[in-house]
Motif scaffolding. Structure first.
Motif, PDB file in Angstrom:
ATOM      1  N   GLY A   1       0.815  -1.209   0.000  1.00 52.84           N
ATOM      2  CA  GLY A   1       0.000   0.000   0.000  1.00 52.84           C
ATOM      3  C   GLY A   1       0.850   1.261   0.000  1.00 52.84           C
ATOM      4  N   ILE A   2       1.968   1.205   0.726  1.00 52.66           N
ATOM      5  CA  ILE A   2       2.895   2.344   0.736  1.00 52.66           C
ATOM      6  C   ILE A   2       3.506   2.534  -0.650  1.00 52.66           C
ATOM      7  CG2 ILE A   2       5.075   3.208   1.674  1.00 52.66           C
ATOM      8  CD1 ILE A   2       4.382   1.815   4.293  1.00 52.66           C
ATOM      9  N   TYR A   3       3.938   1.423  -1.258  1.00 48.01           N
ATOM     10  CA  TYR A   3       4.473   1.494  -2.624  1.00 48.01           C
ATOM     11  C   TYR A   3       3.466   2.159  -3.558  1.00 48.01           C
ATOM     12  CZ  TYR A   3       8.253  -1.859  -1.557  1.00 48.01           C
ATOM     13  OH  TYR A   3       9.359  -2.485  -1.057  1.00 48.01           O
ATOM     14  N   TYR A   4       2.239   1.673  -3.483  1.00 50.15           N
ATOM     15  CA  TYR A   4       1.191   2.159  -4.390  1.00 50.15           C
ATOM     16  C   TYR A   4       0.954   3.656  -4.197  1.00 50.15           C
ATOM     17  CZ  TYR A   4      -3.354   2.545  -6.699  1.00 50.15           C
ATOM     18  OH  TYR A   4      -4.393   2.926  -7.514  1.00 50.15           O
ATOM     19  N   ALA A   5       0.856   4.078  -2.942  1.00 49.71           N
ATOM     20  CA  ALA A   5       0.576   5.485  -2.653  1.00 49.71           C
ATOM     21  C   ALA A   5       1.707   6.390  -3.141  1.00 49.71           C
ATOM     22  CB  ALA A   5       0.354   5.668  -1.151  1.00 49.71           C
ATOM     23  N   ILE A   6       2.948   5.972  -2.887  1.00 46.85           N
ATOM     24  CA  ILE A   6       4.096   6.795  -3.285  1.00 46.85           C
ATOM     25  C   ILE A   6       4.223   6.865  -4.806  1.00 46.85           C
ATOM     26  CG2 ILE A   6       6.617   6.953  -3.252  1.00 46.85           C
ATOM     27  CD1 ILE A   6       6.550   5.785  -0.438  1.00 46.85           C
ATOM     28  N   LEU A   7       4.132   5.709  -5.455  1.00 48.21           N
ATOM     29  CA  LEU A   7       4.280   5.670  -6.915  1.00 48.21           C
ATOM     30  C   LEU A   7       3.161   6.440  -7.611  1.00 48.21           C
ATOM     31  CD1 LEU A   7       5.319   1.931  -7.300  1.00 48.21           C
ATOM     32  CD2 LEU A   7       6.774   3.930  -7.667  1.00 48.21           C
ATOM     33  N   ARG A   8       1.967   6.343  -7.053  1.00 45.80           N
ATOM     34  CA  ARG A   8       0.854   7.087  -7.648  1.00 45.80           C
ATOM     35  C   ARG A   8       1.034   8.587  -7.436  1.00 45.80           C
ATOM     36  NH1 ARG A   8      -5.586   6.464  -6.176  1.00 45.80           N
ATOM     37  NH2 ARG A   8      -6.361   7.643  -7.958  1.00 45.80           N
ATOM     38  N   LYS A   9       1.532   8.955  -6.250  1.00 46.98           N
ATOM     39  CA  LYS A   9       1.768  10.368  -5.957  1.00 46.98           C
ATOM     40  C   LYS A   9       2.819  10.946  -6.897  1.00 46.98           C
ATOM     41  CE  LYS A   9       1.195  13.954  -3.138  1.00 46.98           C
ATOM     42  NZ  LYS A   9      -0.122  14.620  -2.936  1.00 46.98           N
ATOM     43  N   LEU A  10       3.832  10.146  -7.203  1.00 46.94           N
ATOM     44  CA  LEU A  10       4.907  10.589  -8.097  1.00 46.94           C
ATOM     45  C   LEU A  10       4.547  10.418  -9.571  1.00 46.94           C
ATOM     46  CD1 LEU A  10       7.977   9.078  -6.193  1.00 46.94           C
ATOM     47  CD2 LEU A  10       7.192  11.459  -6.172  1.00 46.94           C
ATOM     48  N   ARG A  11       3.359   9.872  -9.821  1.00 42.62           N
ATOM     49  CA  ARG A  11       2.870   9.640 -11.185  1.00 42.62           C
ATOM     50  C   ARG A  11       3.765   8.676 -11.969  1.00 42.62           C
ATOM     51  NH1 ARG A  11      -1.170  13.267 -12.258  1.00 42.62           N
ATOM     52  NH2 ARG A  11      -1.262  15.128 -10.927  1.00 42.62           N
TER      53      ARG A  11
ATOM     54  N   LEU B   1       3.321   5.170 -11.356  1.00 45.20           N
ATOM     55  CA  LEU B   1       2.755   3.869 -11.002  1.00 45.20           C
ATOM     56  C   LEU B   1       3.013   2.816 -12.082  1.00 45.20           C
ATOM     57  CD1 LEU B   1       1.139   2.142  -9.031  1.00 45.20           C
ATOM     58  CD2 LEU B   1      -0.967   2.997 -10.097  1.00 45.20           C
ATOM     59  N   PRO B   2       2.893   3.152 -13.383  1.00 50.27           N
ATOM     60  CA  PRO B   2       3.196   2.141 -14.411  1.00 50.27           C
ATOM     61  C   PRO B   2       4.608   1.572 -14.292  1.00 50.27           C
ATOM     62  CG  PRO B   2       2.035   3.995 -15.390  1.00 50.27           C
ATOM     63  CD  PRO B   2       2.361   4.397 -13.987  1.00 50.27           C
ATOM     64  N   VAL B   3       5.549   2.416 -13.882  1.00 48.40           N
ATOM     65  CA  VAL B   3       6.925   1.940 -13.690  1.00 48.40           C
ATOM     66  C   VAL B   3       6.967   0.904 -12.568  1.00 48.40           C
ATOM     67  CG1 VAL B   3       9.278   2.602 -13.060  1.00 48.40           C
ATOM     68  CG2 VAL B   3       7.902   4.111 -14.508  1.00 48.40           C
ATOM     69  N   GLY B   4       6.248   1.187 -11.491  1.00 47.66           N
ATOM     70  CA  GLY B   4       6.192   0.249 -10.374  1.00 47.66           C
ATOM     71  C   GLY B   4       5.553  -1.071 -10.767  1.00 47.66           C
ATOM     72  N   ILE B   5       4.522  -1.004 -11.610  1.00 49.38           N
ATOM     73  CA  ILE B   5       3.856  -2.226 -12.064  1.00 49.38           C
ATOM     74  C   ILE B   5       4.813  -3.075 -12.890  1.00 49.38           C
ATOM     75  CG2 ILE B   5       2.022  -3.109 -13.557  1.00 49.38           C
ATOM     76  CD1 ILE B   5       0.337  -0.693 -12.689  1.00 49.38           C
ATOM     77  N   VAL B   6       5.544  -2.429 -13.783  1.00 49.59           N
ATOM     78  CA  VAL B   6       6.526  -3.153 -14.603  1.00 49.59           C
ATOM     79  C   VAL B   6       7.607  -3.771 -13.718  1.00 49.59           C
ATOM     80  CG1 VAL B   6       8.325  -2.914 -16.358  1.00 49.59           C
ATOM     81  CG2 VAL B   6       6.123  -1.760 -16.659  1.00 49.59           C
ATOM     82  N   LEU B   7       8.099  -2.993 -12.760  1.00 49.56           N
ATOM     83  CA  LEU B   7       9.118  -3.509 -11.844  1.00 49.56           C
ATOM     84  C   LEU B   7       8.583  -4.692 -11.034  1.00 49.56           C
ATOM     85  CD1 LEU B   7      10.744  -0.221 -10.474  1.00 49.56           C
ATOM     86  CD2 LEU B   7      11.758  -1.882 -12.045  1.00 49.56           C
TER      87      LEU B   7
END
Length: 279
Positions: free
Chosen positions: A60-70, A72-78
């Protein structure tokens, strides 16, 4: 709370049954719990399921931070890439949380488009179930808690996607059977309790299995009986234990306390009044 109770259950069973798989040093168990190291063989089996809670928290922390930084697609790929190259288990399930991030993001995406509320066609449920069964047949052992997705993570991803569709469709079909609907609805309202104690419940009958022979061998051979015992015990506990006891055992008493606090109530009251005035 759930970890503490499960440790007490393990200690109680350990006093009755002298088995190698129960022999752990208490301080090691506590340290492994605190760092969320839940590999098989280093911690009692009834405590292992608790890895899911901190993993979801970190995710949830990952999701919130990545979404805040715009990004999130990078996080999904990673997350998908990590399934292929980052097997192992870091403390606090930092790697596992990254691997499950794509599925959480897909769920959020589906919810935003109202997909989760749509009926899954029966034929799609059947086809998805068949594809899942075929993929699962060719998958070797998977240990999500250890960030290990078998020798072919791509096959796991395939099975996971169709498994989600199949389970969703089956759940909608089971809704039509009233007794099953009541049972699963009860489990759904007590998800944390089920998660925390579904193995501990069966662990309580471990001494009986020990009397009959090798408990591990019996549980592996008659896993369906063991599963039914687990679910039956959990169901009875949910039905028989009072609400305060279930709340405390689930570790959700702080959330309950916050939700019932005067400050929270006043906040909701003010919000309700402002909405009424706006209307």
């Amino acid at each position: 709370t759930m970890a503490s109770v499960n440790i007490l259950i393990w200690l109680a069973v350990k006093m009755i049954v002298t088995r190698e798989e129960l022999n752990f040093v208490l301080i090691d168990v506590i340290l492994n719990v605190l760092t969320v190291r839940t590999a098989v063989g280093i911690i009692p089996v009834n405590i292992i399921p608790l890895w899911f809670v901190p993993a979801v928290f970190v995710m949830g922390i990952y999701y919130a931070i990545l979404r805040k930084l715009r990004i999130l697609p990078v996080g999904i790929v990673l997350g998908f890439v990590s399934m292929f190259f980052l097997s192992g288990s870091l403390p606090f399930k930092l790697d596992v949380a990254l691997a499950v991030l794509p599925y959480f993001a897909m769920g959020k995406f589906a919810k935003s488009f109202g997909i989760l509320t749509r009926r899954v066609p029966v034929m799609m449920t059947i086809v998805s179930s068949a594809l899942y069964a075929i993929a699962a047949t060719f998958c070797d052992e998977v240990y999500l808690m250890e960030d290990y997705f078998g020798s072919s993570p791509s096959l796991y991803i395939f099975a996971a996607v169709f498994g989600i569709i199949a389970i969703s469709g089956m759940a909608q079909l089971l809704e039509r059977i009233e007794p099953l609907k009541r049972i699963f609805s009860l489990f759904g309202r007590r998800t944390l309790f089920v998660l925390g104690y579904h193995i501990a419940a069966g662990f309580l009958v471990y001494p009986i299995f020990d009397f009959l022979g090798d408990p591990i061998e019996i549980m592996e051979r008659f896993w369906y009986v063991y599963w039914l015992i687990n679910m039956a015990v959990v169901y009875l506990l949910i039905r028989l234990l009072p609400e305060p006891a279930l709340t405390i055992l689930s570790g959700s008493f702080l959330a309950k306390r916050k939700g019932n606090s005067p400050e929270y109530a006043r906040g909701k009251s003010r919000k309700g009044k402002s909405e009424n005035c706006s209307a």
